[in-house]
Design an enzyme around this catalytic site. Structure first.
Site, mmCIF file in Angstrom:
data_model
loop_
_atom_site.group_PDB
_atom_site.id
_atom_site.type_symbol
_atom_site.label_atom_id
_atom_site.label_comp_id
_atom_site.label_asym_id
_atom_site.label_seq_id
_atom_site.Cartn_x
_atom_site.Cartn_y
_atom_site.Cartn_z
ATOM 1 N N GLY A 257 40.609 9.231 3.150
ATOM 2 C CA GLY A 257 39.416 10.004 3.319
ATOM 3 C C GLY A 257 39.166 10.407 4.769
ATOM 4 O O GLY A 257 38.190 10.061 5.241
ATOM 5 N N GLY A 258 40.482 10.541 5.248
ATOM 6 C CA GLY A 258 40.198 10.890 6.891
ATOM 7 C C GLY A 258 39.563 12.076 7.595
ATOM 8 O O GLY A 258 39.417 12.032 8.582
ATOM 9 N N ASP B 158 43.107 13.106 2.102
ATOM 10 C CA ASP B 158 41.921 13.794 1.868
ATOM 11 C C ASP B 158 42.012 14.842 0.833
ATOM 12 O O ASP B 158 42.908 15.193 0.399
ATOM 13 C CB ASP B 158 41.131 14.154 3.010
ATOM 14 C CG ASP B 158 39.519 14.215 3.135
ATOM 15 O OD1 ASP B 158 38.944 14.679 2.061
ATOM 16 O OD2 ASP B 158 39.181 13.543 4.149
ATOM 17 N N ASP C 192 43.104 12.539 -4.299
ATOM 18 C CA ASP C 192 41.770 12.258 -4.821
ATOM 19 C C ASP C 192 41.656 10.776 -5.058
ATOM 20 O O ASP C 192 42.420 10.256 -6.003
ATOM 21 C CB ASP C 192 41.400 12.945 -6.298
ATOM 22 C CG ASP C 192 40.258 12.673 -6.874
ATOM 23 O OD1 ASP C 192 39.616 11.772 -6.426
ATOM 24 O OD2 ASP C 192 40.051 13.084 -8.003
ATOM 25 N N PHE C 193 40.873 10.074 -4.108
ATOM 26 C CA PHE C 193 41.039 8.661 -3.860
ATOM 27 C C PHE C 193 40.438 8.020 -5.368
ATOM 28 O O PHE C 193 40.745 6.617 -5.469
ATOM 29 C CB PHE C 193 40.574 7.981 -2.732
ATOM 30 C CG PHE C 193 39.071 8.338 -2.269
ATOM 31 C CD1 PHE C 193 38.001 8.591 -3.080
ATOM 32 C CD2 PHE C 193 39.014 8.771 -0.730
ATOM 33 C CE1 PHE C 193 36.966 8.959 -2.406
ATOM 34 C CE2 PHE C 193 37.999 8.910 -0.358
ATOM 35 C CZ PHE C 193 36.370 9.246 -1.202
ATOM 36 N N ARG D 27 37.195 4.686 7.031
ATOM 37 C CA ARG D 27 36.004 4.333 7.703
ATOM 38 C C ARG D 27 34.840 5.347 7.127
ATOM 39 O O ARG D 27 35.162 6.583 6.825
ATOM 40 C CB ARG D 27 35.997 4.986 9.196
ATOM 41 C CG ARG D 27 35.150 4.856 10.048
ATOM 42 C CD ARG D 27 35.202 5.293 11.510
ATOM 43 N NE ARG D 27 35.427 6.406 11.771
ATOM 44 C CZ ARG D 27 35.793 7.021 12.965
ATOM 45 N NH1 ARG D 27 36.265 6.133 13.939
ATOM 46 N NH2 ARG D 27 35.974 8.163 13.111
ATOM 47 N N HIS E 140 30.755 3.619 1.994
ATOM 48 C CA HIS E 140 29.025 3.752 2.024
ATOM 49 C C HIS E 140 28.855 4.863 1.425
ATOM 50 O O HIS E 140 27.571 5.296 1.248
ATOM 51 C CB HIS E 140 28.683 3.676 3.630
ATOM 52 C CG HIS E 140 28.762 5.009 4.382
ATOM 53 N ND1 HIS E 140 28.133 5.250 5.767
ATOM 54 C CD2 HIS E 140 29.697 6.216 4.145
ATOM 55 C CE1 HIS E 140 28.692 6.337 6.034
ATOM 56 N NE2 HIS E 140 29.284 6.628 5.305
HETATM 57 C C1 LIG Z 1 31.806 10.315 5.357
HETATM 58 S S1 LIG Z 1 33.392 11.213 5.671
HETATM 59 C C2 LIG Z 1 34.368 10.061 6.437
HETATM 60 C C3 LIG Z 1 35.736 10.742 7.080
HETATM 61 C C4 LIG Z 1 36.619 9.975 8.091
HETATM 62 N N1 LIG Z 1 36.829 8.707 7.467
HETATM 63 C C5 LIG Z 1 35.701 9.608 9.359
HETATM 64 O O1 LIG Z 1 35.562 8.392 9.613
HETATM 65 O O2 LIG Z 1 35.478 10.641 10.033
HETATM 66 C C6 LIG Z 1 33.921 10.994 4.024
HETATM 67 C C7 LIG Z 1 35.284 11.489 3.555
HETATM 68 O O3 LIG Z 1 35.802 11.512 2.196
HETATM 69 C C8 LIG Z 1 36.494 12.593 1.863
HETATM 70 N N2 LIG Z 1 36.321 12.461 0.199
HETATM 71 C C9 LIG Z 1 35.261 12.848 -0.511
HETATM 72 N N3 LIG Z 1 35.558 12.622 -2.055
HETATM 73 C C10 LIG Z 1 37.057 12.349 -1.674
HETATM 74 C C11 LIG Z 1 37.834 12.094 -2.987
HETATM 75 N N4 LIG Z 1 37.504 12.210 -4.062
HETATM 76 N N5 LIG Z 1 39.106 11.851 -2.647
HETATM 77 C C12 LIG Z 1 39.777 11.802 -1.185
HETATM 78 N N6 LIG Z 1 38.713 12.222 -0.104
HETATM 79 C C13 LIG Z 1 37.525 12.320 -0.567
HETATM 80 C C14 LIG Z 1 35.607 13.748 2.290
HETATM 81 O O4 LIG Z 1 36.150 14.938 2.161
HETATM 82 C C15 LIG Z 1 35.387 12.972 3.811
HETATM 83 O O5 LIG Z 1 36.306 13.520 4.605
#
Ligand SMILES: C[S@@+](CC[C@H](N)C(=O)[O-])C[C@H]1O[C@@H](n2cnc3c(N)ncnc32)[C@H](O)[C@@H]1O
Length: 446
Positions: free
Chosen positions: A257-258, A280, A311-312, A327, A331
């Site tokens: 989810g970077g 992501d 899709d995590f 990161r 939350h």
């Molecule tokens: C709060 S952001 C954090 C981004 C990064 N880790 C950082 O610290 O900058 C949450 C991330 O989760 C990703 N996300 C949301 N749903 C997801 C999913 N089902 N699978 C993968 N990534 C996902 C979003 O696209 C976003 O980039």
């Protein structure tokens, strides 16, 4: 300790924390900042600000505790609610006031500024006066305003501005509905992401689903959201992980989810030996590719970074890597969804793999609980007579906890809450890296 002795002790803490902060600024270039300076201090842009944040945490916490103790309660109570700063900042951001003032280092008269942004000048002057009272802009002559080190953060090129924007445009809408959300039968006991306050507010405009569904459909909101993550990294001082954690000992890192690489792009610049996979959703990766092509093309050319859709909830990340870094991911989700993510990460781990969860770890307000965590896990406690969690010195983690409720029906977690989740996912806590504002929880496979 007598009441007077407590107040004297708070004064001493304020003095020593402020001295410590000044010394840290001076160590960098021999100067300390001033409230009306119109330039960043070099320490403002340092990757590792842990020591400064430690000093500021005590400074802010002790100042607030002293003021709350000595001011009449009615005075303090109204200060909690009569807060329009976010609304005034919203105007400044939407109308690019900081960008405009960049062309006027000696300041611009509010009447000229009002003409440029097409608002009534006397109303604007009251808003500018409120902001200048906070140190955001400076009134350099009567009704003449210039930028300050604080207002520079609102410039359109500054990533922090995108996080400010997310709060002034979205979180504030949901924040106004917390009471209704807790009482309305459809939402009161629900932890479904669709039922969070901001999406209930959006429902009135015909928008349904969860926050991330909404963002998928709105390019400009999503792009600003991903930039806001670079802002959040600055706000939380998260890049300190690059100097505090021994990345030298590891060669592969998966940023789960970077996003656009708020963590992994600086990682690629600082630790050039590391091979990075950014996982992501497809839309995030489209933006990530263009950000990396502009800001770190060498990592792409040298095949040090791969962008891989994931899709995590449904898939496991690339298997057998050294570090799985999450990161501000856990939350975003209630417990059930968080467990799905961690179980998928657990499946991908090899015997040598480590998981790093980088989030706020919410501190206990109760002294007995805080002491228990301090003795069991080495969590830092504030010196007496401060509240054990540093009080207002750590207010952002409690505000951010409420933000997570508002935006996602999710939460920031205490250490016992993290442990419950990670135990269920088959992870064993090895170490807590305390970066002053947030922590990195390092796990191996249980
Ligand atoms: C709060 S952001 C954090 C981004 C990064 N880790 C950082 O610290 O900058 C949450 C991330 O989760 C990703 N996300 C949301 N749903 C997801 C999913 N089902 N699978 C993968 N990534 C996902 C979003 O696209 C976003 O980039």
């Amino acid at each position: 300790m007598s009441n007077r002795a407590r107040l004297e002790a708070l004064l001493a803490l304020i003095n020593s924390a402020a001295q410590q902060a000044m010394a840290l600024y001076e160590q960098v270039d021999g100067t300390v900042p001033s409230i009306d300076s119109a330039e960043f201090h070099p320490l403002d842009e340092a990757l590792d600000q842990v020591e400064l944040k430690v000093a500021v945490r005590t400074l802010e916490g002790a100042c607030a505790q002293l003021c709350t103790t000595l001011a009449p309660p009615g005075h303090t109570a109204i200060n909690l609610v009569q807060v329009y700063d976010y609304s005034c900042v919203r105007l400044a951001v939407r109308e690019n006031i900081t960008n405009i003032l960049m062309d006027y280092p000696k300041g611009l008269h509010v009447n000229e500024l009002a003409k440029k942004i097409k608002v009534e000048p006397k109303k604007l002057s009251r808003i500018m006066r409120l902001l200048a009272t906070r140190g955001c802009y400076s009134e350099v002559a009567k009704d003449v305003y210039a930028n300050t080190r604080l207002s520079l953060v609102l410039h359109s090129e500054n990533p922090v501005r995108h996080m400010v924007n997310l709060h002034t445009e979205s979180a504030s809408k949901g924040g106004a509905l917390i009471y209704e959300n807790l009482k309305e039968p459809r939402t009161a006991y629900s932890y479904h992401p669709d039922h969070c306050p901001v999406m209930v507010a959006n429902n009135k405009e015909g928008i349904t689903g969860a926050f991330f569904d909404w963002m998928r459909q709105r390019d400009s909101t999503r792009e600003s959201y991903h930039r806001s993550m670079q802002g959040l990294s600055i706000i939380m001082g998260s890049s300190a992980v690059l100097t505090q954690f021994p990345f030298n000992n590891y060669s592969t890192v998966v940023d789960v989810g970077g996003g656009i690489g708020a963590f992994s792009l600086p990682l690629a610049k600082v630790h050039k030996h590391v091979k990075i996979t950014v996982h992501d959703l497809p839309e995030a990766l489209t933006q990530a590719r263009s950000v990396w092509a502009r800001d770190c093309p060498e990592a792409i050319q040298e095949h040090r970074v791969e962008f891989s859709e994931l899709d995590f909830f449904a898939q496991m990340p690339v298997a057998g890597q050294d570090i799985y870094y999450l990161r501000n991911i856990i939350h975003d989700w209630p417990d059930e969804e968080s467990l799905l993510i961690l179980r998928n990460v657990r499946k991908a781990m090899g015997p040598h793999s480590r998981v790093l969860i980088h989030d706020y770890v919410v501190r206990q307000v109760n002294r007995e609980q805080a002491a228990l965590e301090a003795s069991k896990f080495g969590a830092t406690m504030a010196p007496e007579p401060m509240l054990p969690n540093f009080g207002v010195g750590n207010i952002r983690m409690y505000q951010q906890d409420v933000t997570m409720f508002i935006m996602h029906n999710a939460k920031e977690r205490t250490l016992p809450e993290f442990l419950e989740l990670s135990d269920a996912a088959g992870l064993k806590l090895e170490k807590i890296w305390d970066l002053s504002e947030a922590c990195v929880l390092e796990y191996t496979a249980a």
